[in-house]
Design a protein around this motif. Structure first.
Motif, short mmCIF file in Angstrom:
data_model
loop_
_atom_site.label_atom_id
_atom_site.label_comp_id
_atom_site.label_asym_id
_atom_site.label_seq_id
_atom_site.Cartn_x
_atom_site.Cartn_y
_atom_site.Cartn_z
N THR A 188 0.84 -1.21 0.00
CA THR A 188 0.00 0.00 0.00
C THR A 188 0.87 1.26 0.00
O THR A 188 0.54 2.25 -0.64
N GLY A 189 2.02 1.21 0.68
CA GLY A 189 2.92 2.38 0.68
C GLY A 189 3.41 2.68 -0.74
O GLY A 189 3.40 3.83 -1.17
N ASP A 190 3.81 1.63 -1.48
CA ASP A 190 4.28 1.83 -2.87
C ASP A 190 3.16 2.39 -3.74
O ASP A 190 3.38 3.25 -4.59
N GLU A 240 -1.06 14.50 2.68
CA GLU A 240 -0.87 15.15 3.99
C GLU A 240 -0.64 14.13 5.10
O GLU A 240 0.10 14.38 6.05
N TYR A 241 -1.26 12.96 4.97
CA TYR A 241 -1.09 11.93 6.00
C TYR A 241 0.31 11.32 5.90
O TYR A 241 0.99 11.12 6.89
N ILE A 242 0.71 10.99 4.68
CA ILE A 242 2.01 10.35 4.46
C ILE A 242 3.14 11.27 4.94
O ILE A 242 4.06 10.83 5.62
N LYS A 261 3.15 13.38 7.23
CA LYS A 261 3.25 13.47 8.70
C LYS A 261 3.54 12.12 9.34
O LYS A 261 3.70 12.03 10.56
N GLY A 262 3.48 11.06 8.55
CA GLY A 262 3.69 9.73 9.12
C GLY A 262 2.42 9.17 9.74
O GLY A 262 2.45 8.23 10.52
N GLU A 263 1.26 9.78 9.39
CA GLU A 263 -0.03 9.30 9.91
C GLU A 263 -0.60 8.26 8.95
O GLU A 263 -0.20 8.20 7.78
N LEU A 264 -1.58 7.50 9.44
CA LEU A 264 -2.24 6.55 8.54
C LEU A 264 -3.24 7.30 7.66
O LEU A 264 -3.97 8.18 8.13
P1 AMP Z 1 4.99 2.29 4.06
O1 AMP Z 1 5.79 2.42 2.81
O2 AMP Z 1 4.25 0.99 4.17
O3 AMP Z 1 5.78 2.62 5.30
O4 AMP Z 1 3.83 3.41 3.96
C1 AMP Z 1 4.13 4.78 3.84
C2 AMP Z 1 2.95 5.60 4.30
O5 AMP Z 1 1.79 5.31 3.48
C3 AMP Z 1 2.48 5.32 5.72
O6 AMP Z 1 3.24 6.04 6.70
C4 AMP Z 1 1.03 5.80 5.65
O7 AMP Z 1 0.95 7.21 5.66
C5 AMP Z 1 0.61 5.33 4.26
N1 AMP Z 1 0.07 3.94 4.33
C6 AMP Z 1 0.60 2.83 3.78
N2 AMP Z 1 -0.17 1.75 4.03
C7 AMP Z 1 -1.22 2.20 4.75
C8 AMP Z 1 -2.36 1.58 5.33
N3 AMP Z 1 -2.58 0.26 5.21
N4 AMP Z 1 -3.23 2.36 6.03
C9 AMP Z 1 -3.04 3.69 6.14
N5 AMP Z 1 -1.99 4.35 5.64
C10 AMP Z 1 -1.07 3.61 4.94
#
Ligand code: AMP
Length: 206
Positions: free
Chosen positions: A31-33, A51-53, A55-58
């Protein structure tokens, strides 16, 4: 077989999932990619997630769950799917249950001190997304592309991502343990050893 990868940011979920997808013919959903690609292309979803990404928020659950459901519906491979970075909280795990059976959850365990070290020196390839350390230089070891430090791998955001992980994602370990499908692997070792343990556990479970 459908497998969920659990573990803090920087534990090695992406590295192991990419390798497993290549060698064992799984589909890989990170999901991050997906969010980073949407952001790069300035799509409406990318703009909402930005905006969430940063800040490191979900990102809000409904956006993530719909996005994953769309990807799952598009999958052609029937050998199974690796979910990397999803689910990230209990609501997402429950939403997923109605869409796809989870056969196994692999928790890659690494201590927080090591995680902070890894994330702050982590570099990502602009071209292929490969992850490596700053010590490996400015060129991707896999494809020769230019590497960069993700904004959310900078120190101020790392600490928030770890708080979010501890509060929202960690409870999933018990959730899958209670279902009897959790496999824990020591992720503080080299990539090959972690990979061998994961493959052995999957074969045993198959
Ligand atoms: P990652 O590469 O998996 O560390 O994801 C990077 C950023 O994407 C996370 O810090 C979130 O902001 C967002 N993200 C990725 N996967 C999710 C998820 N399953 N739910 C919510 N936000 C997500």
């Amino acid at each position: 077989m459908n497998i969920v990868f659990l573990g803090s940011p920087g534990a090695g979920k992406g590295t192991q999932a990419v390798r497993l997808a290549e060698k064992e013919n799984f589909s890989h959903i990170s999901t991050g990619d997906i969010f980073r690609a949407e952001l790069k292309n300035n799509t409406p979803l990318g703009m909402k997630a930005k905006e969430y990404i940063e800040k490191g928020e979900l990102v809000p659950d409904e956006l993530v769950v719909n996005m994953v459901a769309t990807r799952l519906a598009e999958l052609e491979s029937n050998s199974g799917c690796l979910l990397d970075g999803f689910p990230r909280n209990l609501a997402q795990a429950k939403a997923m249950e109605g869409k796809i059976p989870t056969d196994m959850a692999i928790f890659i365990h690494v201590d927080e001190d090591e995680i902070i070290k890894r994330l702050s020196s982590r570099r990502t390839c602009k071209h292929c997304g490969n992850l490596q350390s700053a010590d490996d230089g400015a060129v991707c070891k896999k494809c020769g592309g230019e590497v960069y430090q993700r904004d959310d791998d900078k120190e101020e955001v790392i600490m928030n991502r770890l708080d979010v992980y501890n509060e929202q994602t960690k409870p999933l370990i018990k959730y899958y343990e209670d279902k009897g499908i959790l496999f824990t692997v020591d992720g503080a070792r080299n990539v090959d050893d972690v990979y061998s343990d994961i493959v052995a556990a999957i074969k045993k479970n198959d």
